[in-house]
Write a protein that holds these residues in place. Structure first.
Motif, PDB file in Angstrom:
ATOM      1  N   LYS A 195      -5.705   3.210  -8.402  1.00  0.00           N
ATOM      2  CA  LYS A 195      -5.044   2.595  -9.553  1.00  0.00           C
ATOM      3  C   LYS A 195      -6.006   2.552 -10.735  1.00  0.00           C
ATOM      4  O   LYS A 195      -7.215   2.437 -10.574  1.00  0.00           O
ATOM      5  N   HIS A 216      -4.472  -1.296 -14.389  1.00  0.00           N
ATOM      6  CA  HIS A 216      -3.558  -1.642 -13.295  1.00  0.00           C
ATOM      7  C   HIS A 216      -4.198  -2.670 -12.368  1.00  0.00           C
ATOM      8  O   HIS A 216      -3.586  -3.698 -12.012  1.00  0.00           O
ATOM      9  N   GLN A 217      -5.435  -2.423 -11.974  1.00  0.00           N
ATOM     10  CA  GLN A 217      -6.126  -3.329 -11.061  1.00  0.00           C
ATOM     11  C   GLN A 217      -6.293  -4.713 -11.672  1.00  0.00           C
ATOM     12  O   GLN A 217      -6.069  -5.731 -11.011  1.00  0.00           O
ATOM     13  N   LYS A 233      -2.878  -6.629 -11.911  1.00  0.00           N
ATOM     14  CA  LYS A 233      -2.409  -7.171 -10.632  1.00  0.00           C
ATOM     15  C   LYS A 233      -3.173  -8.435 -10.264  1.00  0.00           C
ATOM     16  O   LYS A 233      -2.599  -9.392  -9.738  1.00  0.00           O
ATOM     17  N   GLY A 263      -1.695 -11.225 -11.969  1.00  0.00           N
ATOM     18  CA  GLY A 263      -0.308 -11.501 -11.613  1.00  0.00           C
ATOM     19  C   GLY A 263       0.709 -10.987 -12.615  1.00  0.00           C
ATOM     20  O   GLY A 263       1.823 -11.528 -12.699  1.00  0.00           O
ATOM     21  N   PRO A 316       3.374  -8.129 -14.200  1.00  0.00           N
ATOM     22  CA  PRO A 316       4.205  -7.005 -13.737  1.00  0.00           C
ATOM     23  C   PRO A 316       3.708  -5.695 -14.340  1.00  0.00           C
ATOM     24  O   PRO A 316       3.407  -5.631 -15.540  1.00  0.00           O
ATOM     25  N   VAL A 317       3.628  -4.654 -13.514  1.00  0.00           N
ATOM     26  CA  VAL A 317       3.061  -3.373 -13.935  1.00  0.00           C
ATOM     27  C   VAL A 317       4.066  -2.251 -13.688  1.00  0.00           C
ATOM     28  O   VAL A 317       4.720  -2.215 -12.639  1.00  0.00           O
ATOM     29  N   THR A 368       4.248   2.168 -13.969  1.00  0.00           N
ATOM     30  CA  THR A 368       3.398   3.358 -14.087  1.00  0.00           C
ATOM     31  C   THR A 368       4.247   4.615 -14.254  1.00  0.00           C
ATOM     32  O   THR A 368       4.220   5.514 -13.413  1.00  0.00           O
TER      33      THR A 368
END
Length: 316
Positions: free
Chosen positions: A47, A51-52, A55, A58, A60-61, A63
């Protein structure tokens, strides 16, 4: 008021900006980043740094492989975001996406526009010998980095800067101006200034550029090497081994004249490792840090201790 913010970014450069936006109290409703890519010796799916971090926080992601798909833009529009903050996302956004948030999309760029529009502004600024650069938040528009400027911060390019150190500094400097930009939106006081001057373009680094041409003057090579450090790394060959030059120093102006040597002639003098540069070998570059193929980075002195050649030898 608290703004509903969409964040778009991918590399480590973008992480401080996301952290600063969160810390300033705004509501990050969605993070968009590039999909996981294979990396490392094991080629495992990894990731992105954004992204890391998202997360961990907390958030929302998403891609998406492409932002040109209607369903992706439908999802962006459904968020009813006030603004999108974009930092080295790595995708070109179509006009419909630029128009989705109420205040559009704002982009943090690592140069003083219109100088160094494009993909590699940090590297190109150092390679060109620029003495100053900076970060700017601009209103994204159709075209490559052509939008109006909203906020700017300048910084000097130091003689010891590499692409890595300058990028780190610009990353932090850019993160610090996001709260000012978002605060101006809250107050409905955000003003813009059109770009002025002749644009230059920071084209993506080509692998062919990385090979060192020792016939160039030491001053140019000093900038070239630092601008490509640590990646992809300017390189030369020694004893049939590819060697990256990661850090160097132009010492020609100190009265150090190497004499009548060919370009690429390597000299060992008083425990220092120096290379003659220029068409007639008339300028001198001191090597500080190198990385032979398949090995860790090391000082130039440590590298040369492994060889028993005479004092005058040559780089290819």
């Amino acid at each position: 008021m608290t703004l509903n913010v969409v964040f778009m970014g991918t590399p480590e450069f973008a992480v401080p900006s996301l952290a600063e936006i969160i810390a300033s109290g705004h509501n990050v409703v969605r993070v968009y980043t590039q999909p996981p890519r294979r990396a490392g010796r094991g080629k495992h799916l990894t990731k992105s740094p954004v992204h890391q971090f998202a997360k961990v926080m907390g958030l929302p992601v998403e891609t998406p492989e492409s932002f040109r798909k209607s369903k992706i833009i439908d999802g962006l529009e459904s968020l009813n975001a006030d603004v999108a903050c974009v930092v080295a996302y790595g995708q070109i956004l179509p006009q419909r996406a630029l128009d989705a948030p109420t205040y559009g999309c704002l982009n943090l760029h690592g140069s003083l526009l219109p100088r160094w529009r494009g993909a590699a502004p940090v590297q190109r600024a150092i390679m060109a010998g620029d003495t100053q650069t900076g970060v700017q938040i601009m209103q994204m528009a159709k075209g490559l980095d052509t939008g109006d400027i909203l906020l700017s911060e300048a910084t000097d390019i130091r003689a010891s800067d590499t692409a890595e150190t300058l990028s780190q500094r610009l990353s932090q400097l850019g993160a610090q101006i996001w709260p000012r930009a978002l605060g101006a939106i809250e107050r409905e006081a955000l003003t813009s200034t059109p770009q002025t001057g002749e644009p230059t373009y920071a084209h993506k680094i080509d692998k062919a550029e990385a090979r060192i041409d020792w016939s160039r003057p030491a001053q140019e090579l000093d900038c070239h090497i630092r601008g490509l450090s640590p990646f992809p790394g300017a390189w030369t060959e020694y004893d049939e081994t590819r060697v990256k030059i990661l850090m160097c120093e132009n010492i020609s102006e100190r009265g150090n004249k190497p004499g009548d040597y060919h370009p690429g002639t390597l000299l060992r003098r008083e425990e220092q490792v120096e290379v003659c540069c220029g068409a007639g070998g008339e300028t001198l570059l001191r090597l500080l840090r190198v990385q032979p193929a398949g090995k860790a980075a090391m000082s130039a002195q440590d590298f040369m201790r492994g060889y028993k050649h005479d004092a005058i030898i040559g780089f290819d």
